[in-house]
Design a protein around this motif. Structure first.
Motif, PDB file in Angstrom:
ATOM      1  N   LYS A  30     -19.218   7.427  -2.167  1.00  0.00           N
ATOM      2  CA  LYS A  30     -20.240   6.429  -1.848  1.00  0.00           C
ATOM      3  C   LYS A  30     -20.844   6.641  -0.449  1.00  0.00           C
ATOM      4  O   LYS A  30     -21.925   6.158  -0.162  1.00  0.00           O
ATOM      5  N   GLN A  31     -20.148   7.320   0.398  1.00  0.00           N
ATOM      6  CA  GLN A  31     -20.571   7.564   1.785  1.00  0.00           C
ATOM      7  C   GLN A  31     -20.947   6.283   2.519  1.00  0.00           C
ATOM      8  O   GLN A  31     -21.923   6.241   3.263  1.00  0.00           O
ATOM      9  N   LEU A  32     -20.175   5.221   2.254  1.00  0.00           N
ATOM     10  CA  LEU A  32     -20.446   3.946   2.902  1.00  0.00           C
ATOM     11  C   LEU A  32     -19.476   3.682   4.053  1.00  0.00           C
ATOM     12  O   LEU A  32     -19.795   2.962   4.982  1.00  0.00           O
ATOM     13  N   ASN A  33     -18.277   4.247   3.949  1.00  0.00           N
ATOM     14  CA  ASN A  33     -17.252   4.057   4.976  1.00  0.00           C
ATOM     15  C   ASN A  33     -17.002   2.584   5.287  1.00  0.00           C
ATOM     16  O   ASN A  33     -16.940   2.171   6.430  1.00  0.00           O
ATOM     17  N   ALA A  34     -16.838   1.810   4.211  1.00  0.00           N
ATOM     18  CA  ALA A  34     -16.587   0.381   4.406  1.00  0.00           C
ATOM     19  C   ALA A  34     -15.127   0.106   4.728  1.00  0.00           C
ATOM     20  O   ALA A  34     -14.791  -0.978   5.183  1.00  0.00           O
ATOM     21  N   LEU A  35     -14.256   1.058   4.455  1.00  0.00           N
ATOM     22  CA  LEU A  35     -12.863   0.858   4.839  1.00  0.00           C
ATOM     23  C   LEU A  35     -12.234   2.172   5.269  1.00  0.00           C
ATOM     24  O   LEU A  35     -12.702   3.245   4.898  1.00  0.00           O
ATOM     25  N   GLY A  36     -11.205   2.055   6.104  1.00  0.00           N
ATOM     26  CA  GLY A  36     -10.536   3.239   6.616  1.00  0.00           C
ATOM     27  C   GLY A  36      -9.089   2.933   6.935  1.00  0.00           C
ATOM     28  O   GLY A  36      -8.629   1.806   6.753  1.00  0.00           O
ATOM     29  N   PHE A  37      -8.399   3.947   7.407  1.00  0.00           N
ATOM     30  CA  PHE A  37      -7.017   3.738   7.835  1.00  0.00           C
ATOM     31  C   PHE A  37      -6.995   3.354   9.309  1.00  0.00           C
ATOM     32  O   PHE A  37      -7.810   3.853  10.097  1.00  0.00           O
ATOM     33  N   ILE A  38      -6.053   2.508   9.697  1.00  0.00           N
ATOM     34  CA  ILE A  38      -5.814   2.276  11.122  1.00  0.00           C
ATOM     35  C   ILE A  38      -4.320   2.403  11.411  1.00  0.00           C
ATOM     36  O   ILE A  38      -3.495   2.317  10.508  1.00  0.00           O
ATOM     37  N   ASN A  39      -3.998   2.585  12.675  1.00  0.00           N
ATOM     38  CA  ASN A  39      -2.622   2.777  13.147  1.00  0.00           C
ATOM     39  C   ASN A  39      -1.998   4.014  12.502  1.00  0.00           C
ATOM     40  O   ASN A  39      -2.672   4.768  11.816  1.00  0.00           O
ATOM     41  N   ARG A  40      -0.701   4.206  12.748  1.00  0.00           N
ATOM     42  CA  ARG A  40      -0.079   5.414  12.208  1.00  0.00           C
ATOM     43  C   ARG A  40       1.378   5.154  11.847  1.00  0.00           C
ATOM     44  O   ARG A  40       1.943   4.119  12.211  1.00  0.00           O
ATOM     45  N   GLY A  41       1.939   6.146  11.156  1.00  0.00           N
ATOM     46  CA  GLY A  41       3.341   6.075  10.761  1.00  0.00           C
ATOM     47  C   GLY A  41       3.615   4.841   9.906  1.00  0.00           C
ATOM     48  O   GLY A  41       2.841   4.519   9.018  1.00  0.00           O
ATOM     49  N   VAL A  42       4.703   4.142  10.204  1.00  0.00           N
ATOM     50  CA  VAL A  42       5.069   2.981   9.367  1.00  0.00           C
ATOM     51  C   VAL A  42       4.068   1.839   9.506  1.00  0.00           C
ATOM     52  O   VAL A  42       4.045   0.943   8.679  1.00  0.00           O
ATOM     53  N   ASN A  43       3.244   1.871  10.553  1.00  0.00           N
ATOM     54  CA  ASN A  43       2.275   0.791  10.749  1.00  0.00           C
ATOM     55  C   ASN A  43       0.908   1.100  10.147  1.00  0.00           C
ATOM     56  O   ASN A  43      -0.012   0.285  10.243  1.00  0.00           O
ATOM     57  N   LYS A  44       0.765   2.281   9.542  1.00  0.00           N
ATOM     58  CA  LYS A  44      -0.531   2.671   8.994  1.00  0.00           C
ATOM     59  C   LYS A  44      -0.934   1.721   7.875  1.00  0.00           C
ATOM     60  O   LYS A  44      -0.111   1.359   7.039  1.00  0.00           O
ATOM     61  N   GLU A  45      -2.197   1.305   7.875  1.00  0.00           N
ATOM     62  CA  GLU A  45      -2.672   0.440   6.798  1.00  0.00           C
ATOM     63  C   GLU A  45      -4.164   0.629   6.579  1.00  0.00           C
ATOM     64  O   GLU A  45      -4.857   1.171   7.433  1.00  0.00           O
ATOM     65  N   CYS A 104       0.853  -1.192   0.000  1.00  0.00           N
ATOM     66  CA  CYS A 104       0.000   0.000   0.000  1.00  0.00           C
ATOM     67  C   CYS A 104       0.890   1.244   0.000  1.00  0.00           C
ATOM     68  O   CYS A 104       1.870   1.303   0.734  1.00  0.00           O
ATOM     69  N   VAL A 105       0.568   2.235  -0.841  1.00  0.00           N
ATOM     70  CA  VAL A 105       1.363   3.467  -0.845  1.00  0.00           C
ATOM     71  C   VAL A 105       0.627   4.622  -0.142  1.00  0.00           C
ATOM     72  O   VAL A 105       1.019   5.780  -0.268  1.00  0.00           O
ATOM     73  N   HIS A 106      -0.457   4.289   0.582  1.00  0.00           N
ATOM     74  CA  HIS A 106      -1.192   5.277   1.380  1.00  0.00           C
ATOM     75  C   HIS A 106      -1.694   6.471   0.565  1.00  0.00           C
ATOM     76  O   HIS A 106      -1.682   7.591   1.050  1.00  0.00           O
ATOM     77  N   CYS A 107      -2.120   6.229  -0.680  1.00  0.00           N
ATOM     78  CA  CYS A 107      -2.659   7.334  -1.474  1.00  0.00           C
ATOM     79  C   CYS A 107      -4.039   7.710  -0.950  1.00  0.00           C
ATOM     80  O   CYS A 107      -4.513   8.819  -1.195  1.00  0.00           O
ATOM     81  N   GLY A 108      -4.702   6.782  -0.248  1.00  0.00           N
ATOM     82  CA  GLY A 108      -5.993   7.097   0.353  1.00  0.00           C
ATOM     83  C   GLY A 108      -7.144   7.165  -0.637  1.00  0.00           C
ATOM     84  O   GLY A 108      -8.246   7.562  -0.277  1.00  0.00           O
ATOM     85  N   LEU A 109      -6.918   6.780  -1.898  1.00  0.00           N
ATOM     86  CA  LEU A 109      -7.994   6.887  -2.893  1.00  0.00           C
ATOM     87  C   LEU A 109      -9.189   6.025  -2.510  1.00  0.00           C
ATOM     88  O   LEU A 109     -10.334   6.479  -2.568  1.00  0.00           O
ATOM     89  N   CYS A 110      -8.944   4.787  -2.096  1.00  0.00           N
ATOM     90  CA  CYS A 110     -10.050   3.880  -1.769  1.00  0.00           C
ATOM     91  C   CYS A 110     -10.824   4.382  -0.553  1.00  0.00           C
ATOM     92  O   CYS A 110     -12.048   4.451  -0.559  1.00  0.00           O
ATOM     93  N   VAL A 111     -10.068   4.786   0.484  1.00  0.00           N
ATOM     94  CA  VAL A 111     -10.692   5.238   1.725  1.00  0.00           C
ATOM     95  C   VAL A 111     -11.530   6.492   1.463  1.00  0.00           C
ATOM     96  O   VAL A 111     -12.677   6.601   1.895  1.00  0.00           O
ATOM     97  N   ARG A 112     -10.950   7.430   0.691  1.00  0.00           N
ATOM     98  CA  ARG A 112     -11.666   8.681   0.457  1.00  0.00           C
ATOM     99  C   ARG A 112     -12.831   8.483  -0.505  1.00  0.00           C
ATOM    100  O   ARG A 112     -13.884   9.098  -0.360  1.00  0.00           O
ATOM    101  N   TYR A 113     -12.661   7.607  -1.504  1.00  0.00           N
ATOM    102  CA  TYR A 113     -13.768   7.355  -2.439  1.00  0.00           C
ATOM    103  C   TYR A 113     -14.963   6.773  -1.701  1.00  0.00           C
ATOM    104  O   TYR A 113     -16.098   7.195  -1.877  1.00  0.00           O
ATOM    105  N   CYS A 114     -14.688   5.823  -0.821  1.00  0.00           N
ATOM    106  CA  CYS A 114     -15.762   5.166  -0.069  1.00  0.00           C
ATOM    107  C   CYS A 114     -16.464   6.169   0.849  1.00  0.00           C
ATOM    108  O   CYS A 114     -17.673   6.141   1.005  1.00  0.00           O
ATOM    109  N   ALA A 115     -15.690   7.071   1.444  1.00  0.00           N
ATOM    110  CA  ALA A 115     -16.267   8.017   2.397  1.00  0.00           C
ATOM    111  C   ALA A 115     -16.949   9.191   1.694  1.00  0.00           C
ATOM    112  O   ALA A 115     -18.032   9.605   2.081  1.00  0.00           O
ATOM    113  N   GLU A 116     -16.313   9.723   0.644  1.00  0.00           N
ATOM    114  CA  GLU A 116     -16.812  10.966   0.056  1.00  0.00           C
ATOM    115  C   GLU A 116     -17.838  10.730  -1.043  1.00  0.00           C
ATOM    116  O   GLU A 116     -18.843  11.424  -1.115  1.00  0.00           O
TER     117      GLU A 116
END
Lengths: 150, 204
Positions: free
Chosen positions: B139-154, B125-137
């Protein structure tokens, strides 16, 4: 943790989505950890997606997503404490409790955490247990201090 | 809305107030590389590939064009030795995580980035956030999100939402530059979804 208690905390913040972190912090200090059901309930009440709540709850070190022991031990590993022997204090605590940093023992008596600086370097090496600071600790004092917690 | 006049790569460009440098440049037909940008989504500034040089009131600075609003009389350079060097390093760092990504490889070819420069860290994962933001903005379904932070972010699917919504949507799949999203979905499906036990599927 009872649902009424959580609702009380949420009501205190007028069910405002922007107070999500404050609500989570208060639940964390009451309950010592954030169970899945609690996160879901908070998300519902504050109208925040669960993804966002999870993002925040997993981002900040102040929140725990696993149960914590009755006594939370924080050992300072900052520079000043390090040069004054924090490593030996940590080893003593590990031997006494049988757990490594980030873990909780089976009787839920102790949770162990290392921190980078508690801000009182003159007291090094410092250990904080349940918010109480124990400064200028020696190895033998450490076991004595730990024995006083139930 | 008032119009703003600025210069991009020696060309006079007109833009609307509130536009970003990236949209202004693209409207004028210029190409700026980008990974985390999508017209349907709020600018994120995650990948930093769209970095450009902006000169305003005599001082020059490096800015991320997808989140930098246009200003009157600024001079923008979308390519320079310095910018090429920065983009090359960013690409090399991203390639350490996702060496086989087609969009990264195209850009790596253009900027001469070496995918073996940094030690491989197969997070995909390169953390572009496209999937997370597409789902939230969108589709407004919020089926996936980011967890953890820094090198552990996924990225992380929320199983009970994903089970209901994802199989009929999957609109975020083509957005992912690395195919890690698809892999994460297969994992969450295999590990948490209730198996479909209708007679037709039972022997599959």
């Amino acid at each position: 943790m009872e649902i009424e208690k959580i609702d009380q905390i949420i009501d205190k913040h007028q069910s405002d989505a922007s107070s999500l972190i404050q609500v989570l912090l208060e639940i964390q200090s009451e309950n010592h950890w954030l169970p899945k059901e609690v996160l879901e309930h908070v998300s519902d009440r504050l109208q925040v997606p669960i993804t966002r709540t999870m993002h925040i709850a997993s981002f900040y070190k102040a929140f725990s997503l696993v149960p914590k022991g009755r006594n939370e031990v924080h050992i300072c590993m900052g520079t000043a404490c390090h040069v004054r022997g924090a490593k030996r204090i940590l080893e003593t605590v590990e031997d006494f409790t049988g757990i490594k940093p980030g873990e909780t023992d089976v009787d839920m008596k102790f949770s162990l955490e290392t921190v980078n600086c508690l801000g009182c370097c003159a007291l090094g090496p410092v250990v904080e247990i349940n918010g109480k600071t124990h400064g200028k600790l020696t190895v033998s004092e450490t076991s004595e201090v730990l024995k006083s917690y139930e | 809305m008032s119009e703003i006049q600025l210069e991009i790569d020696g060309k006079q460009v007109k833009a609307k107030e509130g536009d970003t440098v990236l949209t202004a440049a693209e409207k004028a037909g210029m190409k700026i590389p980008k990974l985390c940008h999508n017209e349907k989504l709020i600018p994120y500034g995650g990948c930093r590939l769209c970095i450009v040089e902006v000169e305003s009131r005599g001082a020059s600075k490096l800015v991320v064009s997808c989140v930098y609003p246009v200003e009157e009389n600024i001079v923008v350079k979308t390519r320079s030795e310095k910018i090429n060097r920065i983009r090359k390093t960013i690409l090399e760092l991203l390639l350490a995580h996702a060496p086989a990504s087609p969009s990264l490889q195209d850009l790596a070819h253009e900027y001469g980035a070496d995918k073996n420069r940094f030690e491989k860290e197969a997070s995909f994962c390169v953390h572009c956030g496209l999937c997370v933001r597409y789902c939230a903005e969108v589709k407004q379904l919020n089926a996936l999100g980011f967890i953890n932070r820094g090198v552990n972010k996924e990225i992380c699917f929320i199983p009970h939402i994903a089970e209901k919504e994802c199989s009929s949507c999957m609109e975020c799949f083509p957005l992912c530059p690395t195919s890690y999203l698809q892999a994460a979905y297969v994992l969450v499906k295999g590990l948490t979804f209730t198996p479909d036990l209708t007679p037709l599927n039972i022997n599959k």
